[in-house]
Every structure is written in structure tokens, then in C-alpha cells.
Design a protein around this motif. Structure first.
Motif, PDB file in Angstrom:
ATOM      1  N   PRO A  73     -19.638  33.984   3.365  1.00  0.00           N
ATOM      2  CA  PRO A  73     -19.145  35.297   2.906  1.00  0.00           C
ATOM      3  C   PRO A  73     -18.215  35.225   1.706  1.00  0.00           C
ATOM      4  O   PRO A  73     -17.980  36.247   1.054  1.00  0.00           O
ATOM      5  N   TYR A  74     -17.681  34.041   1.389  1.00  0.00           N
ATOM      6  CA  TYR A  74     -16.775  33.925   0.258  1.00  0.00           C
ATOM      7  C   TYR A  74     -17.526  33.839  -1.078  1.00  0.00           C
ATOM      8  O   TYR A  74     -16.917  33.966  -2.132  1.00  0.00           O
ATOM      9  N   PHE A  75     -18.826  33.583  -1.037  1.00  0.00           N
ATOM     10  CA  PHE A  75     -19.579  33.378  -2.261  1.00  0.00           C
ATOM     11  C   PHE A  75     -20.717  34.383  -2.365  1.00  0.00           C
ATOM     12  O   PHE A  75     -21.260  34.845  -1.359  1.00  0.00           O
ATOM     13  N   THR A  76     -21.091  34.682  -3.614  1.00  0.00           N
ATOM     14  CA  THR A  76     -22.284  35.463  -3.908  1.00  0.00           C
ATOM     15  C   THR A  76     -23.154  34.631  -4.845  1.00  0.00           C
ATOM     16  O   THR A  76     -22.750  34.338  -5.981  1.00  0.00           O
ATOM     17  N   LEU A  77     -24.285  34.211  -4.358  1.00  0.00           N
ATOM     18  CA  LEU A  77     -25.189  33.397  -5.161  1.00  0.00           C
ATOM     19  C   LEU A  77     -25.917  34.319  -6.140  1.00  0.00           C
ATOM     20  O   LEU A  77     -26.761  35.132  -5.744  1.00  0.00           O
ATOM     21  N   VAL A  78     -25.584  34.216  -7.427  1.00  0.00           N
ATOM     22  CA  VAL A  78     -26.080  35.182  -8.408  1.00  0.00           C
ATOM     23  C   VAL A  78     -27.388  34.757  -9.061  1.00  0.00           C
ATOM     24  O   VAL A  78     -28.235  35.604  -9.367  1.00  0.00           O
TER      25      VAL A  78
END
Length: 356
Positions: A73-78
């Protein structure tokens, strides 16, 4: 008759406060706004860090590492980018960090697990224009991408009291000290100085009520309003920000009530110095708010102070209150564990009363 006169003065002060709608809005709503602001908006935690990846091959181990990023939840894989696109994707702000996997990622992990010294299996390239995001981002990425059998995992790390490193746990005790100083000291000092400035203090002093009771009558309304604010703040902290009350509610309330009295005595001292409301506000800001922000441990760690200045925070009342509330609220210690902080605040009350 004397008790009736005293009650009349207290009632007069309550009515004076309640008639001033702007003051009531300030006293009752600002604490709620500050708690929500510091609890949510002003946060040192990193959420939704935008991360791009450079994947040289589609091996199973790389796929698992990328999945750990995507599911966290801490990251957004863009995006998945090429080596030549790393700089453009960071400059455009599309990504805050890029994880570059080595072409020999699987072989390097196998050799490392076998105890052979190897070069890094991946690189972290992070936009460090915002140092807070960069430092936290590196720590999060290292934790999430560490393999179960690599030497990084041989260290068993335990974080006590605040394992999720929530910033609200740090800010709530500090903002409590800030709010009570703001309401008790500043508002009470302005209330007394207003009487002096308008010339009505002389009228009050020639009344049948003794001067000490006149001052007490002006302090009681702000003390009671601050008690309402105390309960509001504790409820918001516990139910909205999910800050634990590990040491028990009563211990926190007792320490807070002592700090409220200390804040009122500070306001009384300022009212004896100031000759106008503007001067009272200026003195309150210079002598209370700024030193409290800088030297109480609310924002900046006191350990960073040079040796020459290290004794200076000891004269800041908020330092002892924040220290005590953190022990009671976060560490779960009983009231008996903060007796030294309580005694220091009581001593400050006595000294300030004598000086005022």
C-alpha cells in the motif's frame, strides 16, 4: 455574600467570552482543526510513492519482487520503463523512484545466498529534491524488496511502541501542548490586559471582591473551556487518529490538568508584563509559541542541540508535558513513571505565581 460576588465575576467572564463569537470559534474549533491537520495533512509517513521499474528479463524472482511492490500500500507501480527513460520519468514527476533490476538478478541472488560476495542485484534511483520522501522511500524499498534469504534479513529488527512509525503518535502529544498554551496562556493574558487597557481593571479592583479572586474569576472560564478541549482532543486522537492511550486515560488527564494550570500561570505572568493586547500577543508568540515549537521536542529532536544550548529546553514547560504524555500515551507507562515531569511542572507553577 463574598461567594456570591465571586460567582458573579465568574459568570460575567463566561458571558463575556460567549458573547464574542469569534473568540469562541477560535477557542473551540482551532484545536479540532490543528489535530486533524497535524494528524493527517502534516505527516512524515510516505504513502503512494510512485515507483517505476526497469525489468531486463521476465524471470520468476523478478516477477515476485515487482509483485511485492505492486501489492504494497505504500507504493504505486506506475510503469515499466527502459534504462534510457529513467531520467525523463523522474524529471516529469511521473515517478518518484525507479527500481533497476540487474540482468543477472537470479545468478547474483543465488551466489549471495551461497555466501559469495556479489555486486548489488538492483539499484534504487530516487528523486531527492524532497529529502523526506527520499529517505523514507529508500527505507521502504529496502524493506519490501529484501529477499528472505539474503544477508539483509539476518538482522531481526523490532520497533517498540510505534512499529508502523505513524507520525500521529509523535505529533499528538506535541499539538496538545501547543493548543493548551495557545488557549490558556495567550487568551487569558489578553483577557486581563484588555481590562487594563480599557481602564475597567481599576473598577474591578475597588469592588468588594479581593484582587486574587478577580484574577481567579478570569482564569476559571478558560480553564473549563480548556478541559472541554482536552476531552475533544483525546477523543479525536484515539478514535480518529487511532493513537493508543496505553497508560490509561486518568493519568493523561491528571498530567494535562496540571499543564493547564501551568499555562494559565504563564498567561498571568505575561499580563503583568504587557501594557496592551498587541504587546500581550507579541510576548506570547515570542516567549511561548516559537520556543515551544523549536525547543520542546515537538518537531525537532532535542538531541540535535549543541552542548552549549542543551540546558535551554529545560525551562520550556511544554517539553516536560510532551515528554510525560508520550510516556503515558504511547509507551503505556503508569502515572508513577512520570513523577519527575509532574514535579517539575508543579515547581514551575509555584515559581511563576511568585514572579507574577
Amino acid at each position: 455574600m463574598k461567594k456570591s460576588n465571586f460567582r458573579s465575576f465568574v459568570k460575567k467572564e463566561f458571558l463575556h467570552i460567549f458573547r464574542d463569537v469569534r473568540t469562541m470559534m477560535f477557542v473551540l474549533l482551532i484545536p479540532v482543526v490543528l489535530m486533524v491537520l497535524f494528524g493527517f495533512a502534516i505527516s512524515t509517513e510516505i504513502h503512494n510513492l510512485n515507483v517505476a521499474v526497469v525489468v531486463p528479463n521476465k524471470s520468476e524472482s523478478i516477477r515476485q519482487a515487482v509483485n511485492r511492490l505492486a501489492c504494497n500500500p505504500y507504493f504505486t507501480l506506475v510503469d515499466e520503463v527502459a534504462n534510457t527513460d529513467i531520467d525523463p520519468v523522474l524529471r516529469s514527476g511521473k515517478a518518484d523512484a525507479v527500481v533497476v533490476f540487474d540482468e543477472d538478478y537470479d545468478r547474483i541472488l543465488a551466489q549471495r545466498n551461497a555466501g559469495i560476495n556479489t555486486p548489488p542485484a538492483m539499484q534504487f534511483i530516487i528523486d531527492a529534491s524532497n529529502t523526506n520522501i527520499a529517505q523514507s522511500g529508500v527505507a521502504y524499498l529496502q524493506q519490501v524488496l529484501a529477499e528472505n534469504h539474503t544477508p539483509q534479513q539476518l538482522l531481526n529488527l523490532h520497533l517498540l511502541y510505534n512499529p508502523q512509525m505513524k507520525s500521529a503518535y509523535n505529533f499528538v502529544p506535541g499539538i496538545m501542548g501547543f493548543i493548551f498554551i495557545l488557549i490558556c496562556a495567550m487568551m487569558a493574558s489578553v483577557s486581563i490586559v484588555r481590562e487594563k487597557e480599557m481602564g475597567t481593571m481599576e473598577v474591578l479592583l475597588v469592588s468588594p471582591v479581593r484582587p486574587f479572586k478577580i484574577i481567579m474569576a478570569k482564569m476559571i472560564p478558560y480553564f473549563m473551556i480548556s478541559c472541554v478541549n482536552l476531552m475533544t482532543i483525546l477523543l479525536i486522537a484515539h478514535h480518529l487518529l487511532h493513537v493508543p492511550m496505553s497508560g490509561g486515560w486518568w493519568g493523561i488527564i491528571v498530567v494535562s490538568l496540571i499543564y493547564l494550570i501551568l499555562s494559565l500561570t504563564l498567561g498571568l505572568l505575561i499580563s503583568t508584563i504587557a501594557t496592551s493586547q498587541a504587546v500581550a500577543l507579541l510576548v506570547s508568540a515570542m516567549l511561548l509559541l516559537l520556543p515551544m515549537m523549536m525547543l520542546s521536542g515537538m518537531v525537532f529532536p532535542l538531541e540535535n542541540l549543541p552542548t552549549v544550548l542543551s540546558p535551554l529546553p529545560n525551562i520550556i514547560p511544554a517539553r516536560w508535558y510532551i515528554q510525560a504524555v508520550r510516556k503515558l500515551m504511547i509507551m503505556g507507562l503508569p502515572l508513577s513513571a512520570v513523577w519527575s515531569e509532574v514535579l517539575i511542572m508543579i515547581a514551575m507553577i509555584i515559581v511563576l505565581l511568585v514572579v507574577a
